[in-house]
Design a protein around this motif. Sequence first.
Motif, PDB file in Angstrom:
ATOM      1  N   ASP A   1     -17.371  37.909-126.341  1.00  0.00           N
ATOM      2  CA  ASP A   1     -16.203  38.760-126.559  1.00  0.00           C
ATOM      3  C   ASP A   1     -15.673  38.536-127.974  1.00  0.00           C
TER       4      ASP A   1
ATOM      5  N   ASP B   1     -20.518  41.231-127.053  1.00  0.00           N
ATOM      6  CA  ASP B   1     -20.321  41.952-125.793  1.00  0.00           C
ATOM      7  C   ASP B   1     -18.836  42.223-125.560  1.00  0.00           C
ATOM      8  N   ASN B   2     -18.585  43.131-124.630  1.00  0.00           N
ATOM      9  CA  ASN B   2     -17.233  43.440-124.170  1.00  0.00           C
ATOM     10  C   ASN B   2     -16.328  43.965-125.291  1.00  0.00           C
ATOM     11  N   VAL B   3     -16.891  44.825-126.141  1.00  0.00           N
ATOM     12  CA  VAL B   3     -16.119  45.530-127.158  1.00  0.00           C
ATOM     13  C   VAL B   3     -16.335  47.024-126.962  1.00  0.00           C
ATOM     14  N   ALA B   4     -15.374  47.818-127.395  1.00  0.00           N
ATOM     15  CA  ALA B   4     -15.495  49.270-127.251  1.00  0.00           C
ATOM     16  C   ALA B   4     -16.515  49.834-128.237  1.00  0.00           C
ATOM     17  N   MET B   5     -16.481  49.303-129.487  1.00  0.00           N
ATOM     18  CA  MET B   5     -17.425  49.782-130.489  1.00  0.00           C
ATOM     19  C   MET B   5     -17.417  48.874-131.706  1.00  0.00           C
TER      20      MET B   5
ATOM     21  N   ASN C   1      -6.072  45.630-132.953  1.00  0.00           N
ATOM     22  CA  ASN C   1      -6.887  45.699-131.742  1.00  0.00           C
ATOM     23  C   ASN C   1      -8.356  45.512-132.089  1.00  0.00           C
TER      24      ASN C   1
ATOM     25  N   ILE D   1     -13.958  46.836-132.402  1.00  0.00           N
ATOM     26  CA  ILE D   1     -12.752  47.336-131.737  1.00  0.00           C
ATOM     27  C   ILE D   1     -12.788  46.874-130.292  1.00  0.00           C
ATOM     28  N   GLY D   2     -11.680  46.274-129.847  1.00  0.00           N
ATOM     29  CA  GLY D   2     -11.608  45.695-128.499  1.00  0.00           C
ATOM     30  C   GLY D   2     -11.508  46.698-127.392  1.00  0.00           C
TER      31      GLY D   2
END
Length: 150
Positions: free
Chosen positions: A6, A81-85, A120, A149-150
């Motif tokens: 993350d 992993d676990n990011v929007a982009m 963010n 971006i989270g």
Amino acid sequence: MKKFNDLTEFEAAEGTQLGPTEWLEITQERVDLFADATDDHQWIHVDPKRAADGPFGGTIAHGLLTLSLLPHFTHQLYSVDNVAMAINYGYNKVRFITPVRVGAHLRARAVISSVSRLDNAVQATLSTTVEIEGSEKPAAIAESIVRFIG
């Protein structure tokens, strides 16, 4: 490949060395396709017969072709992993040190030079070295900026 779970884990990775990647052969076909895509058909890139008598003893890859391979290498170096982009935010510095002859093999190493938290997102600066197999000097060194971006 280094896997970060993350943004928090990635944020703590400042100073981490990544790589090397697998070797990638630079073929004349790849150079020709890049020339077509960019309308840069300079003979040192696309005319093997003429380039054989030129300053490099054969055709060479465009410097920007070498730079454009950074996403290919980055996917082998790390993931978050676990990011929007993820967004390529740009480059602070790029240097093309050694010409890349067609037939050469390239790979990359990188260092996560700096990481900072934004609203963010997390922004990182990576210093990537593109190596040429058998050469003491690298093909290129690039300082790139990426935002997650989270």
